[in-house]
Design a protein around this motif. Structure first.
Motif, PDB file in Angstrom:
ATOM      1  N   ASP B 190     -19.133  14.616   3.498  1.00 22.34           N
ATOM      2  CA  ASP B 190     -19.672  14.456   2.152  1.00 22.34           C
ATOM      3  C   ASP B 190     -18.606  14.702   1.100  1.00 22.34           C
ATOM      4  N   SER B 191     -17.645  15.540   1.450  1.00 20.75           N
ATOM      5  CA  SER B 191     -16.551  15.811   0.523  1.00 20.75           C
ATOM      6  C   SER B 191     -15.382  16.285   1.372  1.00 20.75           C
ATOM      7  N   ILE B 192     -14.221  16.440   0.746  1.00 16.56           N
ATOM      8  CA  ILE B 192     -13.064  16.909   1.514  1.00 16.56           C
ATOM      9  C   ILE B 192     -13.041  18.426   1.546  1.00 16.56           C
ATOM     10  N   GLY B 193     -13.327  19.023   0.401  1.00 18.56           N
ATOM     11  CA  GLY B 193     -13.305  20.486   0.364  1.00 18.56           C
ATOM     12  C   GLY B 193     -14.446  21.047  -0.453  1.00 18.56           C
ATOM     13  N   GLY B 194     -15.610  20.399  -0.422  1.00 14.88           N
ATOM     14  CA  GLY B 194     -16.762  20.930  -1.130  1.00 14.88           C
ATOM     15  C   GLY B 194     -16.861  20.494  -2.581  1.00 14.88           C
ATOM     16  N   GLU B 195     -15.912  19.633  -3.023  1.00 16.02           N
ATOM     17  CA  GLU B 195     -15.888  19.248  -4.445  1.00 16.02           C
ATOM     18  C   GLU B 195     -17.020  18.282  -4.802  1.00 16.02           C
ATOM     19  N   HIS B 196     -17.424  18.331  -6.091  1.00 15.48           N
ATOM     20  CA  HIS B 196     -18.366  17.346  -6.638  1.00 15.48           C
ATOM     21  C   HIS B 196     -17.558  16.283  -7.359  1.00 15.48           C
ATOM     22  N   ILE B 197     -17.864  15.003  -7.111  1.00 12.58           N
ATOM     23  CA  ILE B 197     -17.184  13.938  -7.875  1.00 12.58           C
ATOM     24  C   ILE B 197     -18.223  12.935  -8.377  1.00 12.58           C
ATOM     25  N   VAL B 198     -18.105  12.589  -9.653  1.00 13.93           N
ATOM     26  CA  VAL B 198     -18.895  11.500 -10.225  1.00 13.93           C
ATOM     27  C   VAL B 198     -17.914  10.374 -10.561  1.00 13.93           C
ATOM     28  N   PHE B 199     -18.192   9.160 -10.038  1.00 16.55           N
ATOM     29  CA  PHE B 199     -17.292   8.022 -10.293  1.00 16.55           C
ATOM     30  C   PHE B 199     -17.875   7.131 -11.389  1.00 16.55           C
ATOM     31  N   PHE B 200     -17.032   6.824 -12.381  1.00 20.42           N
ATOM     32  CA  PHE B 200     -17.441   5.982 -13.514  1.00 20.42           C
ATOM     33  C   PHE B 200     -16.647   4.671 -13.464  1.00 20.42           C
ATOM     34  N   THR B 201     -17.018   3.742 -14.354  1.00 24.63           N
ATOM     35  CA  THR B 201     -16.127   2.595 -14.570  1.00 24.63           C
ATOM     36  C   THR B 201     -14.913   3.131 -15.312  1.00 24.63           C
ATOM     37  N   GLU B 202     -13.839   2.342 -15.333  1.00 28.70           N
ATOM     38  CA  GLU B 202     -12.626   2.818 -15.998  1.00 28.70           C
ATOM     39  C   GLU B 202     -12.882   3.116 -17.469  1.00 28.70           C
ATOM     40  N   LYS B 203     -13.620   2.218 -18.103  1.00 33.01           N
ATOM     41  CA  LYS B 203     -13.853   2.376 -19.542  1.00 33.01           C
ATOM     42  C   LYS B 203     -14.698   3.619 -19.815  1.00 33.01           C
ATOM     43  N   ALA B 204     -15.753   3.776 -19.033  1.00 29.61           N
ATOM     44  CA  ALA B 204     -16.617   4.948 -19.228  1.00 29.61           C
ATOM     45  C   ALA B 204     -15.833   6.232 -18.941  1.00 29.61           C
ATOM     46  N   ALA B 205     -14.993   6.178 -17.920  1.00 29.95           N
ATOM     47  CA  ALA B 205     -14.204   7.364 -17.582  1.00 29.95           C
ATOM     48  C   ALA B 205     -13.292   7.741 -18.734  1.00 29.95           C
ATOM     49  N   GLN B 206     -12.663   6.716 -19.332  1.00 30.99           N
ATOM     50  CA  GLN B 206     -11.764   7.016 -20.470  1.00 30.99           C
ATOM     51  C   GLN B 206     -12.549   7.625 -21.624  1.00 30.99           C
ATOM     52  N   GLU B 207     -13.753   7.103 -21.854  1.00 34.08           N
ATOM     53  CA  GLU B 207     -14.550   7.573 -22.982  1.00 34.08           C
ATOM     54  C   GLU B 207     -15.109   8.976 -22.729  1.00 34.08           C
ATOM     55  N   PHE B 208     -15.740   9.153 -21.557  1.00 41.11           N
ATOM     56  CA  PHE B 208     -16.472  10.408 -21.325  1.00 41.11           C
ATOM     57  C   PHE B 208     -15.598  11.535 -20.762  1.00 41.11           C
ATOM     58  N   LEU B 209     -14.512  11.137 -20.082  1.00 39.89           N
ATOM     59  CA  LEU B 209     -13.706  12.180 -19.438  1.00 39.89           C
ATOM     60  C   LEU B 209     -12.483  12.539 -20.282  1.00 39.89           C
ATOM     61  N   LEU B 210     -11.832  11.503 -20.842  1.00 37.12           N
ATOM     62  CA  LEU B 210     -10.616  11.784 -21.606  1.00 37.12           C
ATOM     63  C   LEU B 210     -10.869  11.734 -23.113  1.00 37.12           C
ATOM     64  N   GLY B 211     -11.908  11.000 -23.518  1.00 37.81           N
ATOM     65  CA  GLY B 211     -12.226  10.903 -24.927  1.00 37.81           C
ATOM     66  C   GLY B 211     -11.233  10.040 -25.688  1.00 37.81           C
ATOM     67  N   ALA B 212     -10.435   9.236 -24.976  1.00 36.41           N
ATOM     68  CA  ALA B 212      -9.449   8.379 -25.639  1.00 36.41           C
ATOM     69  C   ALA B 212      -9.350   7.060 -24.882  1.00 36.41           C
ATOM     70  N   PRO B 213      -9.766   5.954 -25.505  1.00 41.40           N
ATOM     71  CA  PRO B 213      -9.727   4.666 -24.804  1.00 41.40           C
ATOM     72  C   PRO B 213      -8.297   4.271 -24.443  1.00 41.40           C
ATOM     73  N   GLY B 214      -8.147   3.600 -23.315  1.00 38.50           N
ATOM     74  CA  GLY B 214      -6.833   3.080 -22.928  1.00 38.50           C
ATOM     75  C   GLY B 214      -5.897   4.146 -22.354  1.00 38.50           C
ATOM     76  N   THR B 215      -6.413   5.322 -22.038  1.00 41.32           N
ATOM     77  CA  THR B 215      -5.533   6.343 -21.463  1.00 41.32           C
ATOM     78  C   THR B 215      -5.980   6.673 -20.037  1.00 41.32           C
ATOM     79  N   TYR B 216      -5.066   7.318 -19.321  1.00 43.67           N
ATOM     80  CA  TYR B 216      -5.341   7.699 -17.927  1.00 43.67           C
ATOM     81  C   TYR B 216      -4.881   9.140 -17.713  1.00 43.67           C
ATOM     82  N   SER B 217      -5.323   9.730 -16.638  1.00 42.38           N
ATOM     83  CA  SER B 217      -4.810  11.080 -16.343  1.00 42.38           C
ATOM     84  C   SER B 217      -3.563  11.024 -15.484  1.00 42.38           C
ATOM     85  N   LEU B 218      -3.430   9.990 -14.682  1.00 40.45           N
ATOM     86  CA  LEU B 218      -2.248   9.950 -13.822  1.00 40.45           C
ATOM     87  C   LEU B 218      -1.969   8.517 -13.384  1.00 40.45           C
TER      88      LEU B 218
END
Lengths: 260, 851
Positions: B190-218
């Motif tokens: 179910d997970s590799i080490g007990g982590e919770h992950i929610v997968f978004f579309t790229e655009k939603a991830a940028q908006e809800f996770l980073l709060g800046a469109p067109g950016t990435y974490s890595l």
């Protein structure tokens, strides 16, 4: 050997007692059909060579060891078949012991050692009797001493006083002079004889020393687990003669049985 | 000679067992701790190797402010960075990815879905790979769709097609999404080490996770085949400049495993602590056993001496025995330690969902230490009795007479000297001005030396103390005899009691300190917190739990609520070049009243933008006074702040307090994190609490507590610590019980004839047992009383010495101390069982028979 009972009665007796250790090839018969009666208010010595069963007989009489067959009585009480608790009770009230090794408690003073059997039984010592005993053994000025501060003779006198103070029906003394020099031994033996004469105490003593046996009123001789002979009013010489006689004439079962 | 030793050793298996057990226990805990750390370490290494299995190289930006304890601000990579990476020769593929911690799934019960690891990742879905694959459903295609990893689905019960509420990190607000798929990991996990992950579309991830469109974490970089990773890493670094981190998968695995390993190091220290206690108590036990063994063998040894054996041979004989006991004990201890370590690692792994325990292996350190500790300790403990035996004249030993008590003068004087030295160490450590390490070492050395000193003083204290304790039992003859027996050999009683003492002293000392800290903290919070209710949540990631502002305004209007003060804080902050904890209150005047903040210097009446108020300790650490300015670096920018006021010390509000407008401009989020409520006089705290609780419907991460509950929850750690100390006691008790049993068994053996005589003159079996039990209880009570005294003394001196460091109140753990006394009775009775039964079963005839 019956018919030797004094008018005062019997303090302890065995009826056709057998004691057998082991079984089969390794079987050892320590006592063969021993029937003795020990007179009340008498000083009886049990003698015999090593392995004759004299200590076994005493242990059976004192309720320390069980018998294979036969019956043992102290007074009118039948010891045979008693459980440990009842035997302990009996030893508390009716029996006193004097050991070769003194066996005093090093943590207690002489006085505390003397009153120990009474304390264990939860009884109070009779002051007058206690004083009599103390004066008889001559320990008045040693009462507060610990056993390690006493000489061997003094220690054994403490042990004698311990046995006497509870006024048991019988005192069993197991080689009481075995660890003492002759002077101390004579003191202790004299004291034992006096307590029989003056207080009417019954004493049974196991010994292999003819001199010690000569203090007794009666000597019973054992060989190979059977009573082979006896002597009244013995002297060291008569005892020695008797012993030589027993050792020269290989003890025979028939003789022992015939004597009953 | 060796043959004789071996034969004598084998003839007395019981004594071998008893003296060996102490060695076994000590070595078990010590080697166990190493096996545990090793196994867990390898498990975590394996875990992160799996996570980064498919990562060649990863590019991130360097965070401007690094937080503590492994928390890091999300970085932002722009599209042009990806282009730059792609242009580097040797790069086969470069993908921008988004992965941010703090995507918190709210359960059906409207509370945060619990997660043992605290890792709640939000990520964009980049397609199936070797590690993660869509198990059911499909990838999100619109921005209001998400996939959950198996762990979330399992822990929350959400299914495909349902609506899930997620509190997202960029705005720290709750949003609703539709579940369209479930992602599983390789091997059906179910997970590799007990982590919770929610997968978004790229655009939603940028908006809800980073709060800046067109950016990435890595940027995930795939190297072209044949290109060495080290070369590519160097080329990428050259192309990107030093604002970027370029790390290989292996480096990342190592880096991420490290903090987790660190957390579990704690358990390693606990086990090591057990080992040290076991060792200290064990030394006494071994020393005692060998003293008795030598005493028993005195005649045998004397016979050998008479037949021409030299002193060296005597000592050699005893030491050979000790060596064999040490060797066997260490080996068994090592084996048990491997078992204990493996079991511990397995148990701890169960607390982390999905963590697989690495295979059993024994680190060389465990083996080396097991023997390096077990054997020398046994040899040292045996040396003293061995030397003693060698100097007994042969003829004296062959006589029946018990060796007379040697005077206790020498041992008492040396005990006093050692105690004094220990006291001096402790005093210097507690009052000295040395560095932290020096202080700690001095204190530890002081405690250790003090304990040894008190142990040496025990024989001297034995007679008077034992005779006093013994009076309690003197009402019966067996009791009296038992008491006498226990003071018969003061050295032996003392050394047995010393083993009991050490354990009790340590736990009493620690408990005194901990309960004083707890009492001091309770008093401080009590004094400083006027709030009747506190709303707060547990911080499990870099995103603090927050209270929904709408909930809070509803709460302000609840009948019975008087004042409400909300606080927000930011810990990704630096004042000058030091880490800082920055706070802001929505109502500073109310905050000062509710938190009893008093003015130390300057003016704390008001905080305007550009101003900061500090507490006394923070100001002292930062070396700032009223009127100074300081550069405060916060996630959204830096600002020069002027110190306008300094408050008195506070345990509730310590840090850098700035104005709300500054916080809103510079914090990641200025949403309220905790709130303090006072209620109208006459209102019921319980009723108001219930109303507040009902109004927290949009704040799943926080709960409301009454003041007492809040204080308790703040002090939870101390409660836990006291509990842990009690477990420590168990170990110490287990070993000292062995010591008491050992002493009694051997005493019974020694006093066989005496017991026979007592039984012959009418001591009942039950009375015999009572006699032994009293002896045992007296010894353990003696040890416990000494331990309580020494421990309380140690605890009190530490608390007194640290009065200025917040130990304002001395609180003795009376309840625990009483419990230890009761425990002493239980130990005494328990330890007496075996020896008492042996004594009672004694064959009277054999016992009084001549030798």
């Amino acid at each position: 050997m019956t018919g030797t009972i004094e008018a005062t009665g019997t303090a302890a007796r065995t009826v056709d007692v057998w004691k057998v250790y082991g079984s089969g090839e390794a079987q050892v018969i320590a006592l063969r059909s021993v029937s003795v009666e020990l007179g009340k208010g008498k000083f009886t010595a049990i003698m015999g060579p090593s392995g004759s069963g004299k200590s076994t007989l005493m242990h059976c009489l004192a309720g320390l060891d069980s018998v294979t067959r036969g019956e043992v009585f102290i007074g009118d009480t039948r010891l045979t078949g008693m459980n440990d608790k009842k035997l302990t009770e009996l030893r508390r009230t009716k029996v006193g012991f004097i050991f070769q090794q003194f066996n005093l408690l090093p943590t207690l003073t002489a006085e505390e050692n003397i009153t120990l059997p009474l304390s264990i039984a939860g009884r109070k010592p009779d002051k007058a009797w206690f004083d009599t005993v103390i004066d008889t053994v001559g320990l008045r000025d040693r009462l507060k001493h610990r056993p390690t501060q006493l000489s061997g003779g003094q220690q054994q006198r403490v042990a004698c006083a311990r046995a006497l103070v509870a006024r048991p029906e019988v005192i069993f003394a197991d080689e009481p002079t075995g660890n003492l020099d002759s002077k101390s031994g004579a003191e202790v033996l004299g004291f034992l004889r006096n307590s029989v004469r003056e207080f009417g105490q019954t004493i049974v003593m196991v010994t292999h020393d003819p001199v010690a046996a000569s203090y007794a009123d009666r000597v019973i001789f054992l060989a190979d687990g059977a009573v082979v002979s006896e002597l009244f009013e013995p002297t060291a010489d008569t005892v020695l003669d008797k012993l030589k006689n027993i050792e020269v004439n290989a003890p025979s079962l028939t003789k022992a049985e015939a004597q009953q | 000679m060796i043959k004789a030793t071996l034969k004598s050793l084998l003839a007395r298996k019981l004594r071998l067992l008893l003296s060996g057990l102490a060695v076994v226990l000590a070595v078990t805990f010590i080697s166990g701790s190493f096996v545990l750390t090793d196994t867990l370490g390898r498990s975590f290494d394996k875990l992160f190797e799996t996570v980064y299995e498919n990562t060649d190289i990863q590019v991130t930006t360097k965070p401007p402010i690094e937080g503590d304890a492994g928390f890091a601000l999300p970085t932002s990579i722009r599209s042009e960075d990806i282009a730059k990476v792609k242009a580097v020769p040797g790069v086969e593929k470069a993908t921008g990815q988004i992965a941010v911690n703090g995507a918190r799934v709210i359960g059906r019960n409207n509370k945060l879905v619990p997660n043992t690891t605290g890792t709640r990742l939000g990520a964009n879905w980049t397609g199936d790979d070797e590690v993660a694959k869509i198990r059911d459903g499909q990838a999100p295609t619109s921005d209001n769709e998400v996939m959950l990893n198996g762990q979330v689905a399992k822990d929350s019960g959400y299914k495909i097609g349902e609506t899930v509420k997620v509190k997202t990190p960029a705005d720290n607000l709750i949003h609703e999404f539709k579940v369209v798929g479930i992602v599983g990991n390789s091997g059906g996990r179910d997970s590799i080490g007990g982590e919770h992950i929610v997968f978004f579309t790229e655009k939603a991830a940028q908006e809800f996770l980073l709060g800046a469109p067109g950016t990435y974490s890595l940027i995930d970089v795939r190297a072209a085949s044949g290109v060495p990773l080290a070369t590519l890493q160097k080329d990428l670094r050259a192309a990107l400049g030093d604002q970027y981190l370029v790390e290989t998968g292996a480096e990342l695995a190592k880096k991420n495993a490290a903090p987790l390993k660190q957390i579990f190091k704690f358990f390693n220290y606990v086990l090591l602590g057990f080992g040290v206690i076991a060792l200290m108590v064990g030394i006494f036990l071994i020393l005692n056993t060998f003293s008795i063994v030598v005493a028993q063998r005195t005649r045998e040894l004397a016979l050998m001496r008479a037949m021409g054996a030299g002193r060296g041979q005597m000592v050699g004989s005893v030491l050979t025995e000790a060596f064999i006991v040490g060797l066997i004990g260490s080996t068994l201890g090592l084996l048990a330690g491997v078992g204990l370590g493996a079991l511990g690692a397995w148990g701890l792994a169960q607390t982390v969902d999905g963590l697989e325990v690495a295979g059993l292996a024994v680190p060389p350190a465990a083996i080396i230490l097991a023997f390096a500790i077990g054997i020398p300790v046994t040899l040292i403990a045996a040396l003293m009795p061995a030397l003693k035996a060698a100097f007994i004249p042969p003829i004296a030993a062959m006589r029946d007479a018990a060796t007379a008590d040697r005077p206790l003068t020498w041992i008492t004087i040396s005990g006093a000297v050692v105690t004094l030295i220990g006291g001096t160490f402790l005093f210097l450590g507690l009052n000295g001005t040395g560095s932290g390490t020096t202080t700690l070492l001095l204190v530890l050395a002081g405690v250790l030396v003090l304990l040894v000193g008190s142990a040496l003083l025990t024989p001297f204290l034995c007679r008077p103390v034992v005779s006093v304790i013994g009076r309690l039992f003197s009402w019966s003859v067996p009791g009296k005899l038992g008491r006498r027996n226990s003071s018969r050999n003061p050295r032996r009683t003392a050394i047995t009691a010393a083993a009991v003492m050490i354990g009790i002293a340590l736990v009493t000392g620690i408990s005194t300190i901990v309960s004083s800290v707890e009492a001091s903290a309770t008093k401080a919070i009590d004094k400083q917190l006027a709030a009747d209710l506190v709303i707060s949540g547990e911080q499990t990631s870099e995103i603090p739990p927050t209270i929904d502002p709408a909930d809070l305004s509803r709460i302000r209007n609840i009948d019975g609520v008087d004042r409400t003060v909300a606080v927000t804080y930011e810990f990704f902050a630096k004042a000058g070049d030091k880490d800082a904890f920055v706070l802001a209150y929505d109502d500073w005047a109310a905050a000062r009243a509710v938190l009893h903040l008093e003015q130390e210097s300057g003016n704390i009446g008001e905080i305007a933008p550009g101003q900061v108020v500090l507490d006394k300790n923070t100001a002292k650490d930062a070396n700032l006074k009223v009127g100074d300015t300081v550069n405060l670096q916060l996630p959204k920018g830096a600002k020069q702040m002027q110190v306008v006021g300094i408050t008195k010390e506070s345990d509730v509000a310590n840090g850098w307090t700035i104005s709300m407008p500054d916080a809103q401009a510079l914090f990641r989020s200025a949403a309220p994190i905790s709130a303090y409520l006072t209620i109208d006089s006459g209102a019921s705290a319980a009723a108001v609490k219930k109303a507040v609780d009902a109004d927290l419907r949009n704040s799943p991460e926080v709960t409301v507590q009454t003041r007492d509950e809040f204080v308790d929850s703040q002090l939870f750690f101390f409660t836990f610590l006291i509990g842990a100390v009690q477990v420590l006691l168990m170990v110490a008790i287990a070993i000292s019980v062995l010591g008491v049993i050992n002493t009694l068994v051997l005493s019974v053996l020694e006093r066989t004839r005496e017991l026979g005589m007592l039984r012959a003159i009418g001591l009942r079996r039950s009375q015999t047992m009572r006699m032994i039990t009293v002896e045992s209880v007296v010894i353990s009570l003696f040890g416990t009383l000494l331990g309580l005294g020494v421990g309380a003394g140690l605890g009190i001196s530490v608390v007194k010495a640290l009065k200025d460091q917040g130990f304002s109140t001395l609180a003795m753990p009376w309840g625990l101390m009483g419990a230890y006394l009761l425990a002493a009775l239980v130990i005494g009775v328990g330890a007496a069982v075996i020896p008492a039964v042996r004594a009672a079963r004694l064959n009277v005839l054999n016992a009084i028979a001549y030798e």
